[in-house]
Scaffold this active site. Structure first.
Site, PDB file in Angstrom:
ATOM      1  N   GLU A 175      68.397  68.250  68.916  1.00 27.93           N
ATOM      2  CA  GLU A 175      67.736  69.583  68.606  1.00 27.93           C
ATOM      3  C   GLU A 175      66.928  69.252  67.480  1.00 27.93           C
ATOM      4  OE1 GLU A 175      69.952  73.363  69.119  1.00 27.93           O
ATOM      5  OE2 GLU A 175      70.233  72.811  71.260  1.00 27.93           O
ATOM      6  N   GLU A 262      71.830  70.490  77.401  1.00 26.31           N
ATOM      7  CA  GLU A 262      72.759  71.332  76.922  1.00 26.31           C
ATOM      8  C   GLU A 262      72.463  72.803  77.275  1.00 26.31           C
ATOM      9  OE1 GLU A 262      73.828  71.037  72.559  1.00 26.31           O
ATOM     10  OE2 GLU A 262      73.568  73.157  72.592  1.00 26.31           O
TER      11      GLU A 262
HETATM   12  C1  IDC Z   1      77.728  75.042  67.592  1.00 26.62           C
HETATM   13  C2  IDC Z   1      79.441  74.980  68.299  1.00 26.62           C
HETATM   14  C3  IDC Z   1      80.001  75.789  67.007  1.00 26.62           C
HETATM   15  C4  IDC Z   1      79.927  74.929  65.881  1.00 26.62           C
HETATM   16  C5  IDC Z   1      78.202  74.709  65.500  1.00 26.62           C
HETATM   17  C6  IDC Z   1      78.056  73.822  64.285  1.00 26.62           C
HETATM   18  O1  IDC Z   1      79.406  75.981  69.314  1.00 26.62           O
HETATM   19  O2  IDC Z   1      81.407  75.729  67.343  1.00 26.62           O
HETATM   20  O3  IDC Z   1      80.495  75.582  64.530  1.00 26.62           O
HETATM   21  O4  IDC Z   1      77.711  74.212  66.648  1.00 26.62           O
HETATM   22  O5  IDC Z   1      76.786  74.123  63.769  1.00 26.62           O
HETATM   23  C7  IDC Z   1      73.287  74.351  69.912  1.00 26.62           C
HETATM   24  C8  IDC Z   1      73.675  73.048  69.445  1.00 26.62           C
HETATM   25  C9  IDC Z   1      75.270  72.955  69.330  1.00 26.62           C
HETATM   26  C10 IDC Z   1      75.712  74.357  68.933  1.00 26.62           C
HETATM   27  C11 IDC Z   1      75.312  75.347  69.978  1.00 26.62           C
HETATM   28  C12 IDC Z   1      75.805  76.720  69.793  1.00 26.62           C
HETATM   29  O6  IDC Z   1      73.279  71.986  69.841  1.00 26.62           O
HETATM   30  O7  IDC Z   1      75.710  72.149  68.475  1.00 26.62           O
HETATM   31  O8  IDC Z   1      77.094  74.328  68.857  1.00 26.62           O
HETATM   32  N1  IDC Z   1      73.798  75.482  70.218  1.00 26.62           N
HETATM   33  O9  IDC Z   1      75.381  77.480  68.644  1.00 26.62           O
HETATM   34  N2  IDC Z   1      71.975  74.609  70.152  1.00 26.62           N
HETATM   35  C13 IDC Z   1      71.876  76.306  70.599  1.00 26.62           C
HETATM   36  C14 IDC Z   1      73.180  76.481  70.524  1.00 26.62           C
END
Ligand code: IDC
Length: 342
Positions: A175, A262
């Site tokens: 992303e 995702e």
């Molecule tokens: C989130 C995880 C969380 C972790 C965080 C790290 O759910 O547990 O602490 O990342 O920064 C994304 C991302 C993905 C995110 C997820 C939710 O690709 O890494 O995971 N998210 O925030 N994009 C949109 C949402």
């Protein structure tokens, strides 16, 4: 005596008839997915993903959470369950580059461990007829060029290793964010794609799009001039609603092949309420357009996007009752589409 003979002939006749007209009871249908002999190598045709026979194929599956956080779910039994019980046909291996022992932020030992884990993941996926996405999970490093060199050497190594695997897909930047433009992402992709193509000539490469893989219109206006490229669209159903679905539709209409590598059923933080209504709208659209999708995430973290209840510590052999609200919803989505639901 004559009657007995007639009866016997009648019985044989009935038996033969029953064999001919009673349809064979269908065996439990396994997920249609990776099998080298049948589906095999994928290619992109227009906006569709097609298998080696030219049939449109939709990949549906789950993403790991960050491999450094939750390495335990990468095991043969779990992947077998994903295929046989969940009805998934793809798994995504999310390897963060920056956060928490990321590939580019941790020690060199950590780098080796992560690489070994990715390789295990690909093996378990291959052994269990799953396609597998190797995800270079940039996030806080919003611009993929931050770790361009490391990405090139990582993907070169992976492509060399998996040039004969027909089930490996490469996702080269999860992303992009922080204002990174499509032209920057595109030029990054144009550096990484040849590194992959050097060995793996026609594997599917998935490229992230601006603003956390939501600005697919930017890519649609100026796509990469290469075969077998797809573009990520990410959504979290509690946050990204009709406006993002409309954006997805118009990108598809203009011919951009999308892959939802995702999505979450929750809000964009990965937490908050599970929004089943919006999640169902999304799934209907994606099924209708034959867009592939992968859910975040296979772990038991105490956050609502996690598929497994935080009280459940086993890393395979999970029953439906071990799953979170999001997990149960998605388990049913997958099983139904794979023909496994009762
Ligand atoms: C989130 C995880 C969380 C972790 C965080 C790290 O759910 O547990 O602490 O990342 O920064 C994304 C991302 C993905 C995110 C997820 C939710 O690709 O890494 O995971 N998210 O925030 N994009 C949109 C949402």
């Amino acid at each position: 005596m004559k009657k007995m003979k007639e009866l016997a002939i009648l019985c044989i006749f009935c038996l033969v008839l029953s064999l001919v007209i009673i349809p064979e009871k269908p065996a439990v249908q396994a997920a249609s997915g990776y099998k080298d002999a049948t589906s095999g190598a994928l290619h992109v045709d227009g906006t569709k993903l097609k298998d080696k026979k030219g049939n449109t194929i939709q990949l549906r599956g789950v993403s790991t959470h960050g491999l450094s956080w939750f390495p335990g779910y990468v095991n043969n039994k779990m992947f077998k369950d994903l295929h046989d019980k969940w009805g998934a046909n793809v798994v995504r291996l999310a390897m963060y580059t920056e956060e928490y022992n990321g590939y580019c932020s941790g020690s060199s030992q950590n780098k080796k461990d992560l690489k070994a884990l990715v390789k295990k993941g690909v093996k378990y996926a291959t052994d269990n007829d799953l396609y597998v996405i190797i995800d270079w999970h940039i996030l806080s490093d919003g611009n993929p060029k931050t770790h361009r060199k490391a990405a090139i050497s990582f993907f070169k190594e992976m492509a060399k290793e998996y040039k004969n695997n027909t089930n490996v897909l490469y996702e080269i930047c999860n992303e992009p964010n922080g204002g990174t433009s499509w032209s920057t992402i595109k030029s990054y992709a144009e550096d990484v794609i040849p590194a992959i193509r050097k060995y793996d000539k026609d594997a599917i490469v998935i490229v992230g799009t601006p603003t956390w893989s939501q600005d697919v219109g930017r890519a649609a206006a100026n796509p990469i001039d290469e075969d077998n490229i797809m573009y990520s669209l990410h959504f979290y159903a509690g946050t990204h609603k009709k406006w993002l679905r409309d954006r997805a539709k118009s990108a598809l209409e203009s011919g951009l092949p999308l892959f939802v590598t995702e999505f979450g059923t929750t809000d964009a933080s990965g937490n908050g309420t599970v929004n089943k209504t919006q999640s169902n709208y999304w799934i209907n659209l994606l099924d209708n357009k034959k867009v592939s999708y992968v859910n975040w995430s296979l772990c038991n973290k105490n956050e609502s996007s996690a598929l497994i209840k935080s009280s459940v510590s086993k890393t395979s052999g999970l029953n439906r009752s071990n799953l979170s609200t999001s997990g149960k919803w998605y388990y049913d989505v997958l099983r139904k589409r794979a023909g496994l639901a009762k």
